[in-house]
Design a protein around this motif. Sequence first.
Motif, PDB file in Angstrom:
ATOM      1  N   MET A   1       0.829  -1.206   0.000  1.00 45.67           N
ATOM      2  CA  MET A   1       0.000   0.000   0.000  1.00 45.67           C
ATOM      3  C   MET A   1       0.860   1.251   0.000  1.00 45.67           C
ATOM      4  SD  MET A   1      -3.422  -0.453   2.333  1.00 45.67           S
ATOM      5  CE  MET A   1      -2.517  -0.459   3.855  1.00 45.67           C
ATOM      6  N   ARG A   2       1.882   1.276   0.847  1.00 43.91           N
ATOM      7  CA  ARG A   2       2.744   2.459   0.940  1.00 43.91           C
ATOM      8  C   ARG A   2       3.460   2.716  -0.385  1.00 43.91           C
ATOM      9  NH1 ARG A   2       3.766   0.127   6.031  1.00 43.91           N
ATOM     10  NH2 ARG A   2       5.736  -0.764   5.310  1.00 43.91           N
ATOM     11  N   ILE A   3       3.905   1.644  -1.026  1.00 52.54           N
ATOM     12  CA  ILE A   3       4.595   1.789  -2.307  1.00 52.54           C
ATOM     13  C   ILE A   3       3.620   2.205  -3.402  1.00 52.54           C
ATOM     14  CG2 ILE A   3       5.862   0.531  -4.094  1.00 52.54           C
ATOM     15  CD1 ILE A   3       6.924  -1.263  -1.752  1.00 52.54           C
ATOM     16  N   ALA A   4       2.392   1.674  -3.329  1.00 51.63           N
ATOM     17  CA  ALA A   4       1.422   1.876  -4.403  1.00 51.63           C
ATOM     18  C   ALA A   4       0.787   3.261  -4.396  1.00 51.63           C
ATOM     19  CB  ALA A   4       0.322   0.816  -4.321  1.00 51.63           C
ATOM     20  N   ILE A   5       0.704   3.918  -3.246  1.00 51.25           N
ATOM     21  CA  ILE A   5      -0.034   5.184  -3.155  1.00 51.25           C
ATOM     22  C   ILE A   5       0.429   6.205  -4.191  1.00 51.25           C
ATOM     23  CG2 ILE A   5      -0.445   7.226  -1.707  1.00 51.25           C
ATOM     24  CD1 ILE A   5      -0.722   5.309   0.672  1.00 51.25           C
ATOM     25  N   PRO A   6       1.715   6.576  -4.256  1.00 48.05           N
ATOM     26  CA  PRO A   6       2.107   7.582  -5.254  1.00 48.05           C
ATOM     27  C   PRO A   6       1.941   7.097  -6.686  1.00 48.05           C
ATOM     28  CG  PRO A   6       4.050   6.642  -4.189  1.00 48.05           C
ATOM     29  CD  PRO A   6       2.858   6.150  -3.429  1.00 48.05           C
ATOM     30  N   ILE A   7       2.197   5.813  -6.926  1.00 49.56           N
ATOM     31  CA  ILE A   7       2.059   5.265  -8.268  1.00 49.56           C
ATOM     32  C   ILE A   7       0.605   5.294  -8.717  1.00 49.56           C
ATOM     33  CG2 ILE A   7       2.309   3.162  -9.655  1.00 49.56           C
ATOM     34  CD1 ILE A   7       4.766   2.489  -7.929  1.00 49.56           C
ATOM     35  N   CYS A   8      -0.304   4.930  -7.808  1.00 52.03           N
ATOM     36  CA  CYS A   8      -1.733   4.927  -8.156  1.00 52.03           C
ATOM     37  C   CYS A   8      -2.248   6.332  -8.429  1.00 52.03           C
ATOM     38  CB  CYS A   8      -2.538   4.280  -7.033  1.00 52.03           C
ATOM     39  SG  CYS A   8      -2.360   2.491  -6.925  1.00 52.03           S
ATOM     40  N   PHE A   9      -1.813   7.313  -7.646  1.00 50.21           N
ATOM     41  CA  PHE A   9      -2.224   8.692  -7.916  1.00 50.21           C
ATOM     42  C   PHE A   9      -1.741   9.119  -9.306  1.00 50.21           C
ATOM     43  CE2 PHE A   9      -2.950   9.641  -3.281  1.00 50.21           C
ATOM     44  CZ  PHE A   9      -4.231  10.157  -3.431  1.00 50.21           C
ATOM     45  N   GLY A  10      -0.487   8.780  -9.630  1.00 46.84           N
ATOM     46  CA  GLY A  10       0.030   9.114 -10.950  1.00 46.84           C
ATOM     47  C   GLY A  10      -0.734   8.394 -12.052  1.00 46.84           C
ATOM     48  N   ALA A  11      -1.091   7.121 -11.805  1.00 46.86           N
ATOM     49  CA  ALA A  11      -1.834   6.350 -12.805  1.00 46.86           C
ATOM     50  C   ALA A  11      -3.240   6.911 -13.006  1.00 46.86           C
ATOM     51  CB  ALA A  11      -1.905   4.884 -12.382  1.00 46.86           C
ATOM     52  N   LEU A  12      -3.875   7.368 -11.922  1.00 40.24           N
ATOM     53  CA  LEU A  12      -5.190   7.995 -12.052  1.00 40.24           C
ATOM     54  C   LEU A  12      -5.096   9.257 -12.893  1.00 40.24           C
ATOM     55  CD1 LEU A  12      -6.696   7.666  -8.453  1.00 40.24           C
ATOM     56  CD2 LEU A  12      -7.263   6.311 -10.470  1.00 40.24           C
ATOM     57  N   GLY A  13      -4.043  10.057 -12.645  1.00 41.95           N
ATOM     58  CA  GLY A  13      -3.836  11.263 -13.444  1.00 41.95           C
ATOM     59  C   GLY A  13      -3.616  10.932 -14.906  1.00 41.95           C
ATOM     60  N   SER A  14      -2.791   9.926 -15.158  1.00 40.91           N
ATOM     61  CA  SER A  14      -2.534   9.504 -16.534  1.00 40.91           C
ATOM     62  C   SER A  14      -3.814   8.994 -17.201  1.00 40.91           C
ATOM     63  CB  SER A  14      -1.464   8.410 -16.544  1.00 40.91           C
ATOM     64  OG  SER A  14      -1.232   7.925 -17.839  1.00 40.91           O
ATOM     65  N   THR A  15      -4.648   8.287 -16.429  1.00 38.39           N
ATOM     66  CA  THR A  15      -5.899   7.749 -16.962  1.00 38.39           C
ATOM     67  C   THR A  15      -6.826   8.851 -17.444  1.00 38.39           C
ATOM     68  OG1 THR A  15      -5.801   5.752 -15.587  1.00 38.39           O
ATOM     69  CG2 THR A  15      -7.972   6.430 -16.388  1.00 38.39           C
ATOM     70  N   ILE A  16      -7.074   9.838 -16.601  1.00 35.94           N
ATOM     71  CA  ILE A  16      -8.001  10.907 -16.979  1.00 35.94           C
ATOM     72  C   ILE A  16      -7.442  11.725 -18.132  1.00 35.94           C
ATOM     73  CG2 ILE A  16      -7.100  12.492 -15.218  1.00 35.94           C
ATOM     74  CD1 ILE A  16     -10.725  12.313 -16.495  1.00 35.94           C
ATOM     75  N   CYS A  17      -6.118  11.878 -18.152  1.00 37.18           N
ATOM     76  CA  CYS A  17      -5.479  12.651 -19.223  1.00 37.18           C
ATOM     77  C   CYS A  17      -5.619  11.929 -20.571  1.00 37.18           C
ATOM     78  CB  CYS A  17      -4.011  12.841 -18.874  1.00 37.18           C
ATOM     79  SG  CYS A  17      -3.307  14.409 -19.413  1.00 37.18           S
ATOM     80  N   GLU A  18      -5.296  10.650 -20.590  1.00 36.30           N
ATOM     81  CA  GLU A  18      -5.352   9.902 -21.846  1.00 36.30           C
ATOM     82  C   GLU A  18      -6.785   9.675 -22.309  1.00 36.30           C
ATOM     83  OE1 GLU A  18      -2.820   6.797 -22.882  1.00 36.30           O
ATOM     84  OE2 GLU A  18      -1.183   7.370 -21.531  1.00 36.30           O
ATOM     85  N   ARG A  19      -7.706   9.583 -21.367  1.00 30.13           N
ATOM     86  CA  ARG A  19      -9.108   9.446 -21.750  1.00 30.13           C
ATOM     87  C   ARG A  19      -9.581  10.647 -22.575  1.00 30.13           C
ATOM     88  NH1 ARG A  19     -11.954   4.831 -22.227  1.00 30.13           N
ATOM     89  NH2 ARG A  19     -11.625   3.439 -20.469  1.00 30.13           N
ATOM     90  N   ALA A  20      -8.962  11.798 -22.338  1.00 29.13           N
ATOM     91  CA  ALA A  20      -9.312  13.003 -23.095  1.00 29.13           C
ATOM     92  C   ALA A  20      -8.387  13.214 -24.290  1.00 29.13           C
ATOM     93  CB  ALA A  20      -9.271  14.228 -22.189  1.00 29.13           C
ATOM     94  N   GLY A  21      -7.526  12.226 -24.577  1.00 29.01           N
ATOM     95  CA  GLY A  21      -6.698  12.298 -25.771  1.00 29.01           C
ATOM     96  C   GLY A  21      -5.313  12.885 -25.588  1.00 29.01           C
ATOM     97  N   ILE A  22      -4.908  13.165 -24.354  1.00 26.11           N
ATOM     98  CA  ILE A  22      -3.589  13.753 -24.108  1.00 26.11           C
ATOM     99  C   ILE A  22      -2.669  12.715 -23.492  1.00 26.11           C
ATOM    100  CG2 ILE A  22      -2.308  15.589 -22.946  1.00 26.11           C
ATOM    101  CD1 ILE A  22      -4.239  16.639 -25.018  1.00 26.11           C
ATOM    102  N   VAL A  23      -1.649  12.303 -24.209  1.00 31.23           N
ATOM    103  CA  VAL A  23      -0.634  11.409 -23.660  1.00 31.23           C
ATOM    104  C   VAL A  23       0.286  12.235 -22.769  1.00 31.23           C
ATOM    105  CG1 VAL A  23       1.338   9.934 -24.196  1.00 31.23           C
ATOM    106  CG2 VAL A  23      -0.730   9.819 -25.601  1.00 31.23           C
ATOM    107  N   ASN A  24       0.514  11.746 -21.553  1.00 28.29           N
ATOM    108  CA  ASN A  24       1.251  12.563 -20.589  1.00 28.29           C
ATOM    109  C   ASN A  24       2.480  11.832 -20.061  1.00 28.29           C
ATOM    110  OD1 ASN A  24       2.046  14.446 -18.739  1.00 28.29           O
ATOM    111  ND2 ASN A  24       0.047  14.723 -17.825  1.00 28.29           N
TER     112      ASN A  24
END
Length: 311
Positions: free
Chosen positions: A18-41
């Motif tokens: 969990m401790r390791i995953a927290i920052p990675i998951c936040f980044g993945a959520l950001g990447s998800t919403i960005c790419e869903r709108a067509g922006i590769v980040n």
Amino acid sequence: MALTETLQFAGTMFSGAMRIAIPICFGALGSTICERAGIVNIGIEGMMLAGSFGGVVGALVTGSPWIGLLFAMVAGMLFSLLHGVLTIHYGTGHIISGLGVNLLASGVTTVLLVAIWQNRGKSEMVGTLPTIELTFLKKIPFIGQAFGSFSPLFLLLLAAVALLWVFLYKTTFGLRARIVGESPQTADAAGISVPKMQYICVLLCGLLCGLGGAYLSIGDIGMFSRDMVAGRGYIAMAVTIFGAWNPIGALGGGLLFGLAQSLQFRLQQSGIPVQLIQMLPYVITILVLLLVRRKGGGPAAAGKTFDREKH
């Protein structure tokens, strides 16, 4: 007794994951919403780094790590706005812009480290977010080790996953964002402002990345060190693909990587060459991406700049 010890070990493993995953998951959520709108980040790394630094500065200036969290979100959004302006307004290649954001974040935070603390490597110690302690769970095997003590950002992560899923799949705005990522021409013909949707999603990405970066500094060790994100932004992009551009999948992918990393730490006393053990999380990530079969790829228009005059 053996069962109890096994459950306790599994709980400790999950807590570490969990401790390791927290920052990675936040980044993945950001990447998800960005790419869903067509922006590769590709700039997830830089936005997380800005969040880490912003969180420490905020905690230093105000004396409150909670306000530092707000600073982290703003810092992440500023760098995401830069990526948005370059890709959406000026039509810069998404990969080039993202790499530029990463380099800029690394350079700016290093310069500010020297300016504020006269140190190129790390900042002074600041306050950290308080840990949530559920002492009544401590004696329960697995549950006590896994959930007896955790960061408030873990709860915020779970809330972010749920809210982002509802946003994407249960609201008109989320439907429009997904249409923009699949076919901006169709969205434009339907009267949807493609740039507006993309800017909003890019800013949300920066906010989430800022939270992920803040966990590394004020959520964990209470300081900023140079380039402390250390590739987690790139791992977050791999987790986005593994999670099929879905918030729940991103959470699952982040926890899987966290478990691999947690296992790596515990194998270091086994006599196996340390270099092989350190490779384990990354090898697992690559194998999962190679072996997991998806019916479809990412959003069809991801990485493609939309120019209304050309369509």
